[in-house]
Every structure is written in C-alpha cells, then in structure tokens.
Motif scaffolding. Structure first.
Motif, PDB file in Angstrom:
ATOM      1  N   LYS A 526       0.838  -1.207   0.000  1.00  0.00           N
ATOM      2  CA  LYS A 526       0.000   0.000   0.000  1.00  0.00           C
ATOM      3  C   LYS A 526       0.867   1.250   0.000  1.00  0.00           C
ATOM      4  O   LYS A 526       0.697   2.139  -0.839  1.00  0.00           O
ATOM      5  CB  LYS A 526      -0.893   0.026   1.264  1.00  0.00           C
ATOM      6  CG  LYS A 526      -1.870  -1.115   1.362  1.00  0.00           C
ATOM      7  CD  LYS A 526      -2.769  -0.967   2.567  1.00  0.00           C
ATOM      8  CE  LYS A 526      -2.010  -0.996   3.896  1.00  0.00           C
ATOM      9  NZ  LYS A 526      -1.332  -2.278   4.193  1.00  0.00           N
ATOM     10  N   THR A 527       1.815   1.276   0.937  1.00  0.00           N
ATOM     11  CA  THR A 527       2.668   2.458   1.035  1.00  0.00           C
ATOM     12  C   THR A 527       3.515   2.589  -0.218  1.00  0.00           C
ATOM     13  O   THR A 527       3.740   3.689  -0.731  1.00  0.00           O
ATOM     14  CB  THR A 527       3.561   2.368   2.291  1.00  0.00           C
ATOM     15  OG1 THR A 527       2.712   2.117   3.395  1.00  0.00           O
ATOM     16  CG2 THR A 527       4.317   3.653   2.508  1.00  0.00           C
ATOM     17  N   TYR A 528       3.959   1.438  -0.741  1.00  0.00           N
ATOM     18  CA  TYR A 528       4.738   1.468  -1.978  1.00  0.00           C
ATOM     19  C   TYR A 528       3.892   2.077  -3.093  1.00  0.00           C
ATOM     20  O   TYR A 528       4.363   2.898  -3.879  1.00  0.00           O
ATOM     21  CB  TYR A 528       5.172   0.052  -2.344  1.00  0.00           C
ATOM     22  CG  TYR A 528       6.034  -0.003  -3.588  1.00  0.00           C
ATOM     23  CD1 TYR A 528       7.411   0.185  -3.504  1.00  0.00           C
ATOM     24  CD2 TYR A 528       5.471  -0.223  -4.840  1.00  0.00           C
ATOM     25  CE1 TYR A 528       8.200   0.157  -4.624  1.00  0.00           C
ATOM     26  CE2 TYR A 528       6.253  -0.254  -5.973  1.00  0.00           C
ATOM     27  CZ  TYR A 528       7.619  -0.075  -5.866  1.00  0.00           C
ATOM     28  OH  TYR A 528       8.383  -0.096  -6.985  1.00  0.00           O
ATOM     29  N   SER A 650       5.460  -1.753   9.750  1.00  0.00           N
ATOM     30  CA  SER A 650       4.091  -1.634   9.261  1.00  0.00           C
ATOM     31  C   SER A 650       3.402  -0.437   9.867  1.00  0.00           C
ATOM     32  O   SER A 650       3.609  -0.072  11.027  1.00  0.00           O
ATOM     33  CB  SER A 650       3.319  -2.903   9.591  1.00  0.00           C
ATOM     34  OG  SER A 650       2.408  -2.653  10.608  1.00  0.00           O
ATOM     35  N   SER A 651       2.549   0.193   9.088  1.00  0.00           N
ATOM     36  CA  SER A 651       1.852   1.366   9.582  1.00  0.00           C
ATOM     37  C   SER A 651       0.583   0.901  10.259  1.00  0.00           C
ATOM     38  O   SER A 651      -0.157   0.103   9.722  1.00  0.00           O
ATOM     39  CB  SER A 651       1.511   2.269   8.409  1.00  0.00           C
ATOM     40  OG  SER A 651       2.658   2.432   7.651  1.00  0.00           O
ATOM     41  N   ARG A 652       0.388   1.453  11.421  1.00  0.00           N
ATOM     42  CA  ARG A 652      -0.790   1.066  12.172  1.00  0.00           C
ATOM     43  C   ARG A 652      -1.831   2.186  12.168  1.00  0.00           C
ATOM     44  O   ARG A 652      -2.661   2.280  13.046  1.00  0.00           O
ATOM     45  CB  ARG A 652      -0.406   0.718  13.630  1.00  0.00           C
ATOM     46  CG  ARG A 652       0.755  -0.216  13.754  1.00  0.00           C
ATOM     47  CD  ARG A 652       0.531  -1.533  13.032  1.00  0.00           C
ATOM     48  NE  ARG A 652      -0.650  -2.256  13.492  1.00  0.00           N
ATOM     49  CZ  ARG A 652      -1.390  -3.032  12.712  1.00  0.00           C
ATOM     50  NH1 ARG A 652      -1.082  -3.168  11.440  1.00  0.00           N
ATOM     51  NH2 ARG A 652      -2.424  -3.648  13.188  1.00  0.00           N
ATOM     52  N   ILE A 679      -5.194   8.126   0.211  1.00  0.00           N
ATOM     53  CA  ILE A 679      -5.232   7.531   1.550  1.00  0.00           C
ATOM     54  C   ILE A 679      -4.535   6.177   1.571  1.00  0.00           C
ATOM     55  O   ILE A 679      -4.847   5.291   0.780  1.00  0.00           O
ATOM     56  CB  ILE A 679      -6.698   7.374   2.017  1.00  0.00           C
ATOM     57  CG1 ILE A 679      -7.349   8.758   2.054  1.00  0.00           C
ATOM     58  CG2 ILE A 679      -6.768   6.725   3.379  1.00  0.00           C
ATOM     59  CD1 ILE A 679      -8.728   8.763   1.501  1.00  0.00           C
ATOM     60  N   ASP A 680      -3.567   6.093   2.461  1.00  0.00           N
ATOM     61  CA  ASP A 680      -2.861   4.837   2.691  1.00  0.00           C
ATOM     62  C   ASP A 680      -3.470   4.253   3.965  1.00  0.00           C
ATOM     63  O   ASP A 680      -3.193   4.719   5.065  1.00  0.00           O
ATOM     64  CB  ASP A 680      -1.367   5.157   2.857  1.00  0.00           C
ATOM     65  CG  ASP A 680      -0.535   3.907   3.069  1.00  0.00           C
ATOM     66  OD1 ASP A 680      -1.102   2.785   3.024  1.00  0.00           O
ATOM     67  OD2 ASP A 680       0.681   4.049   3.279  1.00  0.00           O
ATOM     68  N   LEU A 681      -4.337   3.270   3.776  1.00  0.00           N
ATOM     69  CA  LEU A 681      -5.051   2.726   4.934  1.00  0.00           C
ATOM     70  C   LEU A 681      -4.118   1.859   5.773  1.00  0.00           C
ATOM     71  O   LEU A 681      -3.093   1.373   5.294  1.00  0.00           O
ATOM     72  CB  LEU A 681      -6.245   1.888   4.457  1.00  0.00           C
ATOM     73  CG  LEU A 681      -7.374   2.671   3.794  1.00  0.00           C
ATOM     74  CD1 LEU A 681      -8.367   1.722   3.164  1.00  0.00           C
ATOM     75  CD2 LEU A 681      -8.076   3.568   4.794  1.00  0.00           C
TER      76      LEU A 681
HETATM   77 MG    MG Z   1       2.430   0.758   4.709  1.00  0.00          MG
END
Ligand code: MG
Ligand code: ADP
Length: 795
Positions: A526-528, A650-652, A679-681
């Motif tokens: 997702k972030t990528y 990881s993004s929380r 939006i990066d969920l």
């Molecule tokens: Mg991420």
C-alpha cells in the motif's frame, strides 16, 4: 455464464418509454443504465455474493415464433390482467382451451421480450463502440489541439524573435546614420578649418615671398653700391697715387728750384764781387735779380699753391680713406645683413616649402575627406533606403503578427472549447466507468517471502474478456476468481499504475472530489503504491506523481486563464485519533493522543457546501512538487509505525493526504474547487494473524473498526440506504463529502503473492469485489461563477 439480461422489472418500470406509445423494438437505451448493467455482470462473475440479479429470464423458451408481433405496455398489462371468462364453470375443456390460448399468447409475449432483450444487448454493444470511438476522437482532438497550440506558440516565438532582431537592426541603422552624420559634420568643420588655415598660410607665404623679393632687391642694391664704392675706392686710390706722383715731381721741382736758388745765390755773391765792377752790370743784374725775385716769388706762390693743393689732396685722401672705412664697415654690415637675410631667406624658403607641403597634404586630406564625405553620403542614402526597407518589412511583420495573433486567439478559443468538450467527454467516460472503481495490484515476490516451497497462489486468466481485469487465487486447491476494473500484475511499474489514475487527478483539477484508497494487509504494497520509494524517481508512488501532474497541468492551463491555488494537509488517524503530520509543534499533536484533549483539537465539521474543516489542522500553500515532497518527507517521519509479526515497519494508522485545489479563470469568470484525497489505509489483516496483544491489540481493533465502517459506508451508499453510517469512524466522517454521491472513488486492493498470506489475500479480494459491485451516485463537479470569498476548506 452468459451476460445477465436486463431485468423485466426494469422494463416495466420504464414507463416513460411506453407512455409515449412508441414502438419499443425501435427504442434506444441511453445514459448510465448501460453502466449499471455492466456492473451487475461483473458482480455475477465475482463469486456471486450479494448479487442483485433479479428475475433473469427462464430458460424454457417457447418454440413458437413471434416475429412481427409487437406489444405495447397496454397489451402486456391487458394480457397479464386477463381474466378467464367461461360460460360454464364446469366446462373444463373450454377452460383448458382458453388456458392453452392464454399460454400461447404469454409465450409469444415472452419470446418477444427475449428478442427485445437481444436488441438491447446489441444496442449496448453499439453504444459501447460509439463511446470508444468518441473517446478516441476526443484524445485525437486533444492531441491535435496540443500540436496546433505548440505550432502556433513556436510561430509566435519566431515572429517575436524576428521582430526583436528587426528592431535591433533598425536601431543599429539609426545609430549608424547618426554616427555618419556626426562624422560628416566633423569632416565639414575640419575642412573649413583646413581651408582657413590654407588661406592664412598662402597669405603668409605671399608675405614671405614679398619680403624675400624685397630683401633680394636690397641685397642687389647693396651689392651695386658696394661695387660702386669699390670702384670709387680704386679711383680714389688711383687719384691718390697720381697726387703722390705729382707731389714727388713737385718736390723735385722744388729741389731743383732751390738748387737754382742756391746757384742763383752763388751767382749773386759772385756777382757782388763783381758789383762794383759791375755796377752797370749791377743795375742790369739787379733787374735780372728782380726778375729772378719775381720768378722766385711766383715759384714760391706756386709752391704755396701746390702745398695747399697737396694739403687739400691729403685731406681729400684722408676723407676718402675714412669714407672707404665707413663704406667697408657698411659693406661688412651689409654682408652680415645679407648673410642674415640669406639665413632668413633660407628659413623662410624652408618654411614656405613646409607650408606648401602642409598645404598640399591638407588639400590631400581635404580631397580624402571629400571622398569620405561622398562615401558617407552614399552610405547614408543606402542606410536610409535599407531603413525604409526595414520599416516596410517591420510593418509587414507587424501585420503578420497581428494576423497570427488573431489566429492564435481563434485557436485559443477553440482550445478552450475543446477543453470544455474534453472535460465533458472525460466526465462522461468516468461516469460510464462508474464512480467507484476498484483496481487490484499484486506486488512482486520479495526475497524474504517463503517462495518456491509452495506453488504459486496467484494467477491471471487469459480469456479475452477477463484479460487485465481478472485474478485467480488458489486456496486449498480451490480456485477463486475475481474481476476488477483493472488488475496490475506484479511486474506493473509505478508509471503504468499512475497512468490509470491520472484521469482521476485531472478530475480533481476540473473541480471534483476524488478519493483514492490503498487497502490491503500489511506488507502488501500500500505504502509502496501511494508513496513509493523515496530516492528513486522510477519508484515514486501515486502521491508524488499526482502532484507532478497537477503542477504541470496547472502550468499548461495558465495559458487558458486558469489560476490555481493548492493547499496540502496531511494527517493520520491512529486509534481513532487525528494527528496532524505537518504540525511543527509535536507536543501539541501528541497531546491529541490523550483521551481528554481529543474532542477540542482536530474537531471535524462539514459546512453546507460539503466542505470539511478540521480545527487546528496545519494547511500549507504549495507552489511546486518539490515543496510537497519536502512535506511528505516530514510527514513520513512523523507517522506512527509499530512492530508486528507481519512487517517490522508496518503502519498502524490511516494516512490521509489531502490536496485542495481552487481554480479561477480570469477570462471566463469560472471557479472550480476540487479535492484530491490519497489515503494509505492501515493494514487490514485480522487479529489472529498479527498475533497482537495489549496496545497492539487495541490498535488492531481500532483499525478493524474503522475499516469495517468504511465498508459499511460504501455498501450503504451502494444500496442507496437512507442512513449512511458516516459517523461510525473518524475516517468515514472525515471523508464524508468525498464518499457521497458527487465524488469519485478509487480503491486499490493490494495483494501479496506470498502463499502464507493467501487467507488475507482472499479476504481483501472478497471485500474489494463487494465494493466493486457498489454503485454510488453520479459525480457532480463543484463549479460556480466567482464569489467574493473563496477561502478553501477541507473536502
Ligand atoms: Mg504501509
Ligand atoms: P504496506 O504499506 O502495505 O504495509 P509496503 O508498501 O510497505 O506494504 O510494502 C512492503 C514491501 O514490499 C516493501 O519493502 C516494498 O518495497 C515492497 N513492495 C511492495 N510493492 C512492491 C512493488 N510493486 N514492487 C516492488 N516492491 C514492492
């Protein structure tokens, strides 16, 4: 499975068509109904969950032919409402016949319906083709316009350049002319001065010549005088010598006379002796003596005379000598004077020669200057001519420029028209594509994935209708097929992905509210997808690429009179709490994490225009993509990251990047206000998998809650329910205006090819398929003519 047919109910509801009493067989379907049908077709493919396929036609078709027979709504209703009328209640045969007849008519009607349906499908196909054609045409036209604009721009540039160079030339010519005139005037002056000096010199020369001739005359007269004096001198010398010789003879005579005297005296003495004797004699002698005496006196007189003469001569001689001396000195003086005069003469001659030389050189100079002058005059004439030519050329160019400018204006107005058309077509395309779309992206296998041990779980169908849109997932030997608007395989580059969403970015510039989500489990990319890898331009994500496009387009639209203001805000929602990622005051934003401070800070409010305000949120005006990447770096550093078993970094939290776009067209007085939310969920994985406890458990629960709220909102929108549960989570409440009917939404479902993630992948794909089956409203663009205050607001 064949594509689903339009429902009969749909036809029945379509009263307006029938009311007009037109032949239904000839009716054409228009508008978004097309899209909805296609969407249902997909949903059937997508594992058949929540299908809305109602009343698809029965398989048993009557064999009888109904060709030629056409029904109107009244006919059909009459048919359906027909009551069996039998004379005899118990005449079963008649009843049976009537029933058979009724059944036959019903069959005919059904057959006719099926044909109609076939027609509809054909019609639909045709419309789709038309649409593609229109799209193609539109893009061609856009390209043509762009090319034309470029061409015109280049022509204008050239002309401007030409014009500038001509003006420069003209100025240069003018200055040349001035210089030539100045030099001409100078030459004229010099010539006048030279002429003056020449006349004065020739006067001087005449005077010198006259002086020299007078001096010459004087010299010659002096010479004459000298000669005469010399002659006189010689004559005087001669005279002197004559006088001396005369003197000598006179002296001799005197001696002789004295001798005679002595002789006479002797004679006399002798005679005296003889005196007596000679008295007689005496008397005679006396007489002779007297005579002698007389003679003697005469001689003495003569001597005296001669002496006087001599004296005179001597004086004369002295005088003459004096005169000679004077004359000699005079001659000397004259000689000196002559010498001086000669020197003077020489100097004068040299001077005159010099002057002559100067005179000749000056006349040479004058001649040369005259030549120069004539050349300069010619040049001047020539430059006058060329200036005239230049001016004529200049006028021509001016006319040409005017013409071109008018043509340019024409072209520009055409471009504006074309742009309007493009926007309309673009919007139609997006409408037809549906305003919530789902893209699936599979990330490549990473080195730390346990690949090779198990067979590949992800595959892509090769059938033409699902090419690029289908994905198959293998779990426990069972294949699950899904279809989305687009499926990106693991080798798809960031650019390829961006191309697909660039139209949405354009929509934001055109004044729409746009939301792009990245959904998926932690580590699925997702972030990528959203941010990409900083430091590598190839791997930039959608956010930087979108901004680059927006800044480029903003530049391009400036020519059409558009002025855009862009404002960026970035926040994250962590444990249902908003954190401002651009706030410089970290302590303040950390405070928001404490339970009590929440409500006051970062309170979300929506106004009547569908704009969202978040109190205390940092909003930054941006002018270049560089500024934005700086802000993104800052935000990335502030983002909450935690450790789980899935992914160390990881993004929380949900990361919400918002770009508010406010555009004003000075020339058309148009105003647009668009919003682009990227939006990066947070990771969508379920509890059991990440094995979280304590704080992590709370985090995961918050994430799950907000994600399920998001899906609830989308499904409620899809079902057109009255109550949409926007308020169930911060995320959905924040994005409320961007999720409603007048916005455009795109969801990326990111999938990991890792076999150990297959369960999560299946969940993600199922969720995405349900979202894909939703239909939410028609996007509406927020445009208006200028109002006094257009303070930007969130949403
Ligand atoms: Mg991420
Ligand atoms: P998420 O944000 O969903 O947790 P990431 O974006 O952090 O996942 O991706 C996890 C890892 O996979 C990162 O190291 C990232 O570089 C890599 N990755 C994800 N997608 C791709 C892709 N399409 N191509 C190459 N590497 C990828």
């Amino acid at each position: 499975m064949p594509p689903a047919s339009p429902s009969n109910e749909k036809f029945k509801n379509d009263e307006s068509l029938v009311d007009k009493g037109r032949k239904i067989g000839a009716l054409k379907m228009v508008g978004p109904t097309n899209g909805s049908r296609t969407r249902q077709a997909f949903s059937v493919v997508n594992g058949g969950q929540d299908l809305m396929v109602a009343g698809s036609g029965p398989a048993s078709n009557a064999g009888s032919d109904c060709g030629g027979i056409e029904f109107t709504k009244e006919d059909v209703e009459a048919l359906l409402n027909e009551k069996m009328k039998t004379k005899n209640k118990f005449n079963l045969k008649e009843k049976c016949d009537q029933m058979l007849e009724y059944i036959r008519r019903l069959r005919l009607c059904i057959k006719w319906f099926q044909e109609l349906e076939g027609n509809y499908l054909l019609e639909q196909e045709k419309l789709r083709n038309l649409l593609e054609l229109a799209e193609k045409k539109c893009s061609e036209m856009e390209m043509l316009m762009e090319a034309k604009e470029e061409e015109l721009n280049s022509i204008i540039m050239e002309l401007r350049k030409n014009y500038a160079s001509l003006q420069e030339k003209f100025v240069k010519e003018e200055s040349d002319k001035l210089v030539a005139e100045a030099s001409l005037a100078k030459e004229k002056e010099a010539r006048a001065v030279a002429e003056k000096s020449q006349t004065s010199l020739s006067e001087e020369l005449g005077r010198a010549q006259r002086e020299s001739s007078s001096a010459n005359q004087k010299i010659s007269s002096l010479n004459d005088m000298y000669k005469r004096l010399q002659e006189y001198n010689t004559s005087l010398q001669q005279y002197n010598s004559k006088l001396q010789s005369e003197l000598a003879t006179t002296n001799e005579t005197l001696k002789r006379v004295e001798k005679e005297k002595t002789a006479v005296v002797e004679n006399l003495s002798t005679l005296r002796g003889h005196y007596t004797s000679l008295q007689d004699q005496l008397t005679s002698s006396r007489a002779s003596q007297d005579e002698a005496m007389k003679q003697k006196e005469a001689l003495a007189n003569e001597v005296g005379c001669l002496r006087g003469d001599l004296q005179q001569v001597r004086e004369d001689r002295d005088r003459q000598l004096l005169q000679v001396q004077v004359l000699t000195s005079e001659v000397e003086k004259n000689k000196e004077f002559t010498g001086k005069s000669c020197a003077q003469l020489d100097s004068l001659t040299t001077k005159s020669i010099e002057l002559e030389a100067r005179c000749s050189s000056q006349s040479d100079q004058i001649r040369r200057l005259q030549e120069h002058l004539s050349i300069a005059n010619k040049k001047l004439q020539m430059s006058d001519l060329s200036a005239l030519e230049t001016r004529v050329g200049f006028e021509e160019q001016k006319i040409l420029i005017c013409e071109l400018q008018s043509r340019l204006a024409d072209a520009e107005s055409k471009i504006i028209e074309g742009e309007k058309l493009r926007k309309k077509l673009h919007n139609t395309i997006l409408e037809l594509k549906g305003n919530i779309r789902v893209f699936c992206r599979v990330r490549p296998v990473l080195t730390d994935d346990d690949d090779g041990t198990e067979a590949k779980v992800v595959s892509y169908p090769t059938a033409t209708e699902a090419l690029g849109r289908g994905i198959d997932l293998l779990q426990h030997g069972q294949k699950h097929s899904f279809t989305f608007d687009k499926v990106f395989m693991s080798d798809a580059s960031q650019q390829e992905v961006f191309v697909e969403i660039s139209q949405l970015v354009q929509s934001a510039l055109d004044g729409y509210k746009v939301c792009v989500f990245a959904y998926g489990q932690t580590g699925s990319g997702k972030t990528y997808t959203m941010m990409g890898e900083s430091g590598s331009p190839e791997q930039k994500g959608l956010i930087p690429r979108s901004l680059e496009q927006i800044f480029e387009t903003r530049q391009a639209l400036q020519h059409q009179g558009w002025k855009y203001e862009l404002q960026v805000s970035m926040l994250e929602i962590y444990n249902e709490t908003i954190r401002d990622l651009l706030s410089l005051n970290r302590s303040c934003s950390d405070m928001s994490r404490t339970e009590n401070g929440v409500a006051k800070q970062y309170a979300i409010k929506h106004d009547a225009n569908g704009n969202t305000h978040v109190s205390d949120l940092t909003i930054v005006d941006v002018c270049s993509s560089k500024e934005v990447s700086f802000l993104l770096d800052r935000a990335a550093q502030s983002r909450s990251v935690g450790k789980t078993q899935m992914n160390e970094q990881s993004s929380r939290s949900h990361f919400v990047f918002t770009l508010r776009i406010s555009g004003v067209n000075e020339s058309t007085e148009q105003q647009v206000q668009g919003v682009l939310n990227l939006i990066d969920l947070a990771g969508s994985e379920r509890l059991s998998k990440s094995g979280s406890t304590g704080d992590r458990l709370k985090e995961t629960q918050a994430i799950n809650k907000s994600l399920s709220s998001l899906s609830d909102v989308i499904f409620a929108l899809g079902k057109k329910e009255e109550h949409i549960p926007f308020r169930n989570s911060k995320l959905t409440y924040l994005l409320q205006p961007c999720l409603g009917g007048d916005s455009k939404t795109l969801m990326f479902v990111n999938v990991s090819p890792d076999p150990s993630s297959v369960g999560e992948s299946l969940c993600s794909l199922r969720f995405a398929a349900r979202v894909n089956a939703c239909e939410i409203g028609i996007p509406r663009r927020q445009t208006n003519t200028r109002s006094s205050d257009s303070r930007l607001s969130y949403g």
